[in-house]
Design a protein around this motif. Structure first.
Motif, short mmCIF file in Angstrom:
data_model
loop_
_atom_site.label_atom_id
_atom_site.label_comp_id
_atom_site.label_asym_id
_atom_site.label_seq_id
_atom_site.Cartn_x
_atom_site.Cartn_y
_atom_site.Cartn_z
N ILE A 50 53.24 3.82 27.13
CA ILE A 50 53.28 5.23 27.55
C ILE A 50 54.73 5.64 27.74
N ALA A 51 55.01 6.90 27.48
CA ALA A 51 56.37 7.40 27.63
C ALA A 51 56.79 7.39 29.10
N ASP A 52 58.05 7.04 29.35
CA ASP A 52 58.55 7.06 30.72
C ASP A 52 58.58 8.48 31.29
N ASP A 53 58.81 9.45 30.43
CA ASP A 53 58.92 10.84 30.84
C ASP A 53 57.99 11.67 29.96
N SER A 54 56.94 12.23 30.55
CA SER A 54 55.94 12.95 29.77
C SER A 54 56.48 14.24 29.17
N SER A 55 57.68 14.66 29.60
CA SER A 55 58.28 15.85 29.01
C SER A 55 58.98 15.53 27.70
N VAL A 56 59.11 14.24 27.41
CA VAL A 56 59.76 13.80 26.17
C VAL A 56 58.69 13.47 25.14
N HIS A 57 58.86 13.97 23.93
CA HIS A 57 57.90 13.67 22.86
C HIS A 57 57.83 12.15 22.68
N LEU A 58 56.61 11.66 22.47
CA LEU A 58 56.43 10.22 22.36
C LEU A 58 57.26 9.60 21.25
N LEU A 59 57.42 10.31 20.14
CA LEU A 59 58.27 9.78 19.06
C LEU A 59 59.70 9.59 19.54
N SER A 60 60.16 10.46 20.44
CA SER A 60 61.49 10.29 21.01
C SER A 60 61.55 9.05 21.90
N SER A 61 60.46 8.79 22.60
CA SER A 61 60.39 7.58 23.43
C SER A 61 60.46 6.33 22.55
N TYR A 62 59.75 6.36 21.43
CA TYR A 62 59.83 5.25 20.49
C TYR A 62 61.25 5.10 19.95
N THR A 63 61.91 6.22 19.69
CA THR A 63 63.28 6.17 19.20
C THR A 63 64.20 5.52 20.23
N ASN A 64 63.98 5.86 21.50
CA ASN A 64 64.79 5.26 22.57
C ASN A 64 64.61 3.74 22.61
N PRO A 89 48.98 5.56 22.95
CA PRO A 89 49.58 4.65 23.93
C PRO A 89 48.97 4.76 25.31
N CYS A 90 48.47 5.94 25.69
CA CYS A 90 47.92 6.13 27.03
C CYS A 90 46.50 5.58 27.09
N THR A 91 46.33 4.43 27.73
CA THR A 91 45.00 3.80 27.76
C THR A 91 44.00 4.63 28.56
N ASP A 92 44.46 5.46 29.50
CA ASP A 92 43.54 6.31 30.26
C ASP A 92 42.76 7.24 29.34
N LEU A 93 43.43 7.70 28.29
CA LEU A 93 42.78 8.61 27.36
C LEU A 93 41.66 7.90 26.59
N LEU A 94 41.89 6.64 26.28
CA LEU A 94 40.88 5.89 25.53
C LEU A 94 39.57 5.79 26.31
N TYR A 95 39.67 5.74 27.64
CA TYR A 95 38.48 5.60 28.46
C TYR A 95 37.87 6.95 28.84
N CYS A 125 51.54 17.86 27.00
CA CYS A 125 51.05 16.48 26.94
C CYS A 125 50.56 16.11 25.55
N SER A 126 50.25 17.10 24.73
CA SER A 126 49.82 16.80 23.37
C SER A 126 50.93 16.10 22.59
N SER A 127 52.18 16.23 23.06
CA SER A 127 53.29 15.55 22.40
C SER A 127 53.21 14.04 22.60
N GLN A 128 52.33 13.59 23.50
CA GLN A 128 52.14 12.16 23.72
C GLN A 128 51.09 11.57 22.77
N ILE A 129 50.51 12.39 21.91
CA ILE A 129 49.51 11.95 20.95
C ILE A 129 50.12 12.02 19.56
N ILE A 130 50.24 10.89 18.90
CA ILE A 130 50.80 10.88 17.55
C ILE A 130 49.93 10.02 16.63
N SER A 131 50.07 10.26 15.35
CA SER A 131 49.30 9.51 14.36
C SER A 131 50.11 8.32 13.85
#
Length: 292
Positions: A50-64, A89-95, A125-131
């Motif tokens: 999961i991203a450390d900062d939900s305001s950052v797009h997940l792809l940016s978190s992967y880049t970091n 990445p967010c396991t809460d969403l899976l459940y 938060c949709s920025s935390q969902i990527i394909s």
């Protein structure tokens, strides 16, 4: 000498004879080398939950995380209703929802709605969902270990192996990924399309089969179907952190990665002839590797 003793000796002798005969007849067949698993140093693969900062797009978190110097990412994927391979990445969403019941756009809307109701963040938060497509396109230089989470008994599970193969061919990514799953059947289904042209990870049953073959003394009868074993230090009664077991796999040209959450066990594992680590704390593991 009693009758029982004679019978035991006879059975024992027959077992030894069978073992010796099988050693002569059956030859081990190492796996062919796979480009995706060729590293000149101990590989560090990040499991980014999961991203450390939900305001950052997940792809940016992967880049970091990529900028830390990792060699790749390990991800779980599922198929959406509109047949997109989704990385969540967010396991809460899976459940909280059934991925297969929603399109990719609907999942992003659902995620935003949950965030609004909980008042946890005003970020998109949709920025935390990527394909998976987005991840492969963003990081063409890195290894991606892809684990299929959909059960083979479901409709989406029956589709995802072929969808995965088509996506890898479209993006010319077949030589930079490992495809695996907890479900051995899903790996087999994918390989019906890939025909061993893609590196395969070992499912749970394949790992158990290999360890039983090694520990029984009949390891020469084991015919591997995987190129990479991603192992915990121990699984139930199976002590996977074993020099003998690792050497057994290496003789079959199987690469071995261990799953670590911190550096406390790394010193022992690093002494084994392994190929890499999978970790949710890549900064700590990279620091350890650089210092040792």
């Amino acid at each position: 000498m009693g009758r029982k003793t004679k019978v035991a000796l006879t059975v024992g002798a027959a077992s030894v004879a069978a073992w010796a005969a099988s050693k002569v007849v059956v030859k081990s067949e190492p796996r062919a080398e796979k480009k995706a698993l060729q590293f000149s140093e101990l590989a560090v693969v990040a499991d980014v939950h999961i991203a450390d900062d939900s305001s950052v797009h997940l792809l940016s978190s992967y880049t970091n995380v990529a900028d830390l110097g990792v060699h790749g990412f390990a991800v779980d994927v599922q198929l959406t209703k509109d047949e997109e391979i989704l990385l969540v990445p967010c396991t809460d969403l899976l459940y909280s929802i059934e991925i297969a019941d929603y399109t990719l756009a609907e999942i992003k809307d659902e995620y935003d709605m949950d965030a609004d109701q909980s008042h946890e963040s005003t970020a998109d938060c949709s920025s935390q969902i990527i394909s998976l497509r987005e991840l492969l396109e963003k990081f063409p230089q890195l290894l991606i270990i892809i684990s299929i989470s959909d059960s083979p008994d479901t409709y989406e599970g029956s589709l995802i192996p072929s969808k995965m193969w088509r996506l890898l061919k479209e993006l010319d990514a077949a030589e930079r990924v490992v495809v695996t799953s907890l479900y051995d059947e899903q790996i087999d289904r994918f390989n019906l399309y890939a025909q061993n042209s893609v590196a395969l990870g070992a499912g749970s049953e394949e790992i158990k089969k290999a360890y039983v073959a090694y520990s029984s003394g009949f390891g020469h009868l084991y015919k591997p179907t995987a190129d990479l074993f991603c192992l915990p230090e121990k699984f139930g009664v199976f002590p996977f952190a074993s020099e003998g077991f690792v050497n057994f796999l290496k003789q079959l040209n199987i690469h071995v990665f261990y799953e670590v959450s911190d550096t406390s066990t790394m010193q022992k594992l690093a002494k084994l002839d392994i190929d890499g680590f999978i970790t949710s704390t890549p900064d700590e593991v990279l620091t350890y590797c650089n210092q040792n």
